[in-house]
Enzyme design. Structure first.
Site: not given
Ligand code: NAD
Length: 413
Positions: A103
Site C-alpha cells: 500500500k
Molecule cells: P473515494 O476517495 O473515491 O471515496 C471516498 C468516499 O468516502 C467519499 O464519498 C468521501 O466523501 C467519503 N468520506 C471520506 N471521509 C469520510 C468520513 N469521515 N465520513 C464519511 N464519509 C467519508 O475512495 P474509494 O476508492 O471509494 O475508497 C473507499 C474505501 O474503499 C476505502 O476504505 C478504500 O481503501 C476501500 N477500497 C477501495 C477500492 C477501490 O477499488 N477504489 C478497493 C477496495 C477497497
C-alpha cells in the site's frame, strides 16, 4: 500504534491462534518486508513550496509482487499504510491472486490542490519510490483520493524513467492506455456479488432488501448504482459532508447526476438529511461502510440494526466493534473478502497488459463473479465447519496460504 494497525494486528493474532502458529511465524507475518518514507516537495501554482510525507509499504511478497492502492488523504501515516498493506496480503490470498500485499499513501487533502499540483505531487512521489515499484515487484492502483488519472501519471513517470512504456506497473488506469473494461466498477460489483451470496444463505433475495451505504466515492457510488439496478432499495447514503435518507428508496441515477453537479449527496431533493453516525444505526437490512477505517467501534457498533454488514471500506470495524456485532448476531462479510473485486479485476488488467491482449467486458464480469462467489463459498464453508465468523474464516484462509508459501519456500539463507 494507529487504530487501523491495532485492528489489523488483533485480527492476525486471532488467525494465528486459531492456526496454532508459534511466536516466530506470527511475528514474521505481522512485520512488513520493506517500507519507504519519502519527502514529497511541491511547488504550488502560486510559486510557494510545501512539503508532504509519502509512504510505500510492502507487507508481504511471498506469493508474488506487492499489490495495493495509493491513498491521498490528510490522515495518512505509516501505521495506516502498514495496516492497509497487511489487509492486501490476506485479501489477495483469499481470492487466489499471485500477489503479495502493499500500500502507498501521501498525507495530502487532494481537494485543496489544482490538477496540475496533484500531477506534480504524483510524479515526484513516484520518482521517489521508483526503486521499490515495478510490474514484477509492486503494482499500484487507485484508493481513496486517487483515480485513473493518478495511475496514468504514475505509469507515465515510471515509463519515461525506464525509457519505454510499461502499462503493467499500475492497474486502474484509463482504458486508452491499457486499462481494463470493468475495473472502475469492480469493487462495487464484487460487493454486490458477496451480498447476494450472504443473503442467499438465509433465503433472502437481493431485490427484497434495503441498503444503507456510507461513503459515496468510487466504491460507494457504484455500489449504490448496482444495488439499485439489481432491485435492492438504497435507503440512505452519505459522504464526508453528510448523508441523506429516503425510506422508499433513493432515485440513484438522479442522485449520481446531483453529485456530478454539486460534488456531494447533501441537499438532494426528495430526501431527508442524516448524519454519518445516524446512517450506521438505520433500520435497514444491509449496511455497507464504504468510506474510512474504524467507523464501527465500541460506541457505534452496538446500535447497528442491519442484519448484514458488508465491508466496502478497508478496516471499517474495530475489534471491539466486531465483538458487539457478533453479540447482536449481525453477519459481517469482511473487507478482505467483500471488497476484493477491485484487486481481482486489477489482476485481470495486469494479465491483459502482460500478454497485450484484451478481454471483453462480459468475460471480465463473468470471471469476477466466479472468483467472488467461489471465494465466498470457501470462506462460508470453513466458517460453518469450524464455527468461526466469516472474518476469522477469511483471515484463516488468507494467512494460511501466505504462511504455507513461506514454509515451502524456506527461510533464506
Ligand atoms: P473515494 O476517495 O473515491 O471515496 C471516498 C468516499 O468516502 C467519499 O464519498 C468521501 O466523501 C467519503 N468520506 C471520506 N471521509 C469520510 C468520513 N469521515 N465520513 C464519511 N464519509 C467519508 O475512495 P474509494 O476508492 O471509494 O475508497 C473507499 C474505501 O474503499 C476505502 O476504505 C478504500 O481503501 C476501500 N477500497 C477501495 C477500492 C477501490 O477499488 N477504489 C478497493 C477496495 C477497497
Amino acid at each position: 500504534m494507529g487504530s487501523a494497525l491495532a485492528t489489523a494486528h488483533a485480527q492476525l493474532a486471532t488467525a494465528a491462534e486459531i492456526l496454532g502458529y508459534d511466536e516466530g511465524l506470527h511475528r514474521m507475518l505481522a512485520t512488513p518486508r520493506r517500507e519507504i518514507h519519502v519527502a514529497v516537495p511541491l511547488r504550488r501554482d502560486s510559486g510557494e513550496t510545501v512539503l508532504f510525507h509519502g509512504f510505500r509499504v510492502q507487507h508481504n511478497v511471498s506469493l508474488g509482487p506487492g499489490k495495493g492502492g495509493l491513498r491521498y488523504h490528510p490522515s495518512v501515516d505509516v501505521d495506516e499504510v502498514r495496516a492497509l498493506a497487511m489487509w492486501m496480503t490476506w485479501k489477495c490470498a483469499v481470492v487466489h491472486l499471485p500477489y503479495g500485499g502493499a500500500k502507498g499513501g501521501v498525507a495530502i487533502d487532494p481537494r485543496g490542490y489544482s490538477l496540475a499540483e496533484l500531477e506534480r505531487v504524483t510524479r515526484r512521489y513516484t520518482s521517489e519510490i521508483m526503486p521499490m515499484i515495478g510490474p514484477d515487484t509492486d503494482i499500484m492502483a487507485p484508493d481513496m483520493g486517487t483515480d485513473a488519472q493518478t495511475m496514468a501519471w504514475v505509469m507515465d513517470t515510471y515509463s519515461v524513467n525506464r525509457g519505454y512504456t510499461i502499462p503493467a506497473v499500475v492497474t486502474g488506469k484509463p482504458l486508452a492506455i491499457g486499462g481494463s473494461l470493468g475495473r472502475g466498477t469492480a469493487t462495487s460489483a464484487g460487493i454486490v456479488h458477496v451480498t447476494k451470496a450472504a443473503l442467499a444463505e438465509s433465503g433472502v433475495p437481493l431485490d427484497e432488501v434495503s441498503v444503507a451505504i456510507q461513503g459515496f466515492g468510487k466504491v460507494g457510488s457504484h455500489a449504490a448504482e448496482i444495488f439499485a439496478a439489481r432491485g435492492a432499495r438504497v435507503a440512505a447514503v452519505s459522504d464526508q459532508y453528510g448523508g441523506i435518507r429516503a425510506d422508499d428508496g433513493l432515485d440513484v441515477p438522479r442522485l449520481l447526476e446531483h453529485v456530478r453537479r454539486t460534488g456531494s449527496v447533501v441537499d438532494f431533493p426528495d430526501a431527508d438529511s442524516v448524519s454519518n453516525t445516524e446512517l450506521l444505526a438505520l433500520d435497514v437490512d444491509v449496511l455497507v461502510p464504504a468510506a474510512i477505517e474504524g467507523v464501527l467501534d465500541e460506541t457505534t457498533a452496538g446500535d447497528v440494526k442491519a442484519r448484514w454488514v458488508v465491508e466496502g471500506a478497508n478496516g471499517p470495524t474495530t475489534a471491539a466493534g466486531d465483538a458487539l456485532l457478533a453479540k447482536n448476531d449481525v453477519t459481517v462479510v469482511p473487507d478482505v473478502l467483500a471488497n476484493a473485486g477491485g484487486v481481482v479485476v486489477s489482476y485481470f488488467e495486469w494479465v491483459q497488459a502482460n500478454q497485450t491482449y484484451w478481454w471483453t467486458e462480459q468475460e471480465i464480469a463473468d470471471k469476477l463473479e466466479h472468483r467472488m462467489t467461489t471465494a465466498y463459498a470457501e470462506v462460508s464453508a470453513l466458517a460453518k465447519r469450524e464455527g468461526l465468523s466469516l472474518r476469522d474464516a477469511a483471515l484463516v484462509i488468507g494467512v494460511k496460504r501466505v504462511a504455507e508459501a513461506h514454509q515451502i519456500r524456506g527461510l533464506y539463507p
